[in-house]
Enzyme design. Structure first.
Site, short mmCIF file in Angstrom:
data_model
loop_
_atom_site.label_atom_id
_atom_site.label_comp_id
_atom_site.label_asym_id
_atom_site.label_seq_id
_atom_site.Cartn_x
_atom_site.Cartn_y
_atom_site.Cartn_z
N HIS A 1 -29.85 71.27 -35.28
CA HIS A 1 -29.85 69.88 -35.72
C HIS A 1 -29.64 68.96 -34.52
O HIS A 1 -29.03 69.34 -33.52
CB HIS A 1 -28.76 69.63 -36.76
CG HIS A 1 -29.08 70.22 -38.09
ND1 HIS A 1 -30.02 69.68 -38.93
CD2 HIS A 1 -28.60 71.31 -38.72
CE1 HIS A 1 -30.11 70.40 -40.03
NE2 HIS A 1 -29.26 71.41 -39.92
N THR B 1 -25.56 83.88 -27.45
CA THR B 1 -25.82 82.57 -26.85
C THR B 1 -26.55 82.67 -25.52
O THR B 1 -26.98 81.66 -24.98
CB THR B 1 -24.49 81.82 -26.63
OG1 THR B 1 -23.67 82.59 -25.74
CG2 THR B 1 -23.76 81.58 -27.94
N LYS B 2 -26.65 83.89 -24.96
CA LYS B 2 -27.31 84.12 -23.67
C LYS B 2 -28.26 85.30 -23.79
O LYS B 2 -28.13 86.13 -24.68
CB LYS B 2 -26.26 84.46 -22.59
CG LYS B 2 -25.28 83.36 -22.30
CD LYS B 2 -24.29 83.82 -21.24
CE LYS B 2 -23.21 82.78 -21.01
NZ LYS B 2 -22.21 83.26 -20.07
N ARG C 1 -20.96 89.49 -25.63
CA ARG C 1 -20.90 89.90 -24.23
C ARG C 1 -21.26 91.38 -24.15
O ARG C 1 -21.15 92.12 -25.13
CB ARG C 1 -19.52 89.65 -23.63
CG ARG C 1 -18.40 90.42 -24.27
CD ARG C 1 -17.05 90.10 -23.61
NE ARG C 1 -15.99 90.86 -24.22
CZ ARG C 1 -15.70 92.14 -23.94
NH1 ARG C 1 -16.39 92.80 -23.04
NH2 ARG C 1 -14.71 92.76 -24.55
#
Length: 137
Positions: A44, A107-108, A122
């Protein structure tokens, strides 16, 4: 505000119940997606105009500007196992043969053969035979 819909699912990939895939996502062949996996190449609009509500910000962007600014395609390689309740955030690339643990938030980018878990995810280790390999950057 709706994002572009370009979802590619490779041969032999299986999706369990309640898997959600939004936007521009490419899943490789022979992947395993557990229940409740969430994958979305968009988010968003919350940071376009300071002090304005999310809905107001979204209403001010054209579809083209939204896609150009807020769509970040997700690519998942072949033979990837994504555990229950995992989330893949916009723009991540998951290398072939990786394992995404249950409840992970990715996220990576994840290297080939890596086993990841956690929030944010991780690297914990690598699958046997895939140690030291990395995904293309």
């Amino acid at each position: 505000m709706s994002a572009i819909k370009e979802i590619v699912i490779g041969r032999g990939t299986t999706l369990q119940r309640n898997v959600t895939i939004n936007g521009q996502v490419c899943l490789g062949a022979s992947c395993l997606l557990a229940p409740n996996v969430f994958i979305s190449s968009t988010s968003h609009v919350h940071d376009h105009i300071p002090g304005m509500s999310i809905r107001e910000q979204e209403s001010l962007l054209s579809q083209e500007e939204f896609v150009r600014t807020y769509n970040r395609p997700i690519v998942v390689g072949d033979d990837v196992w994504i555990g229950v309740n995992a989330v893949l955030m916009p723009g991540v690339q998951i290398g072939a043969h990786a394992v995404i643990g249950a409840n992970a938030v990715v996220t990576k980018d994840v290297p080939e053969g890596a086993i990841v878990a956690g929030v944010p995810a991780r690297i914990l280790s690598y699958r046997l035979g895939f140690e030291g390999k990395s995904c293309a950057e």
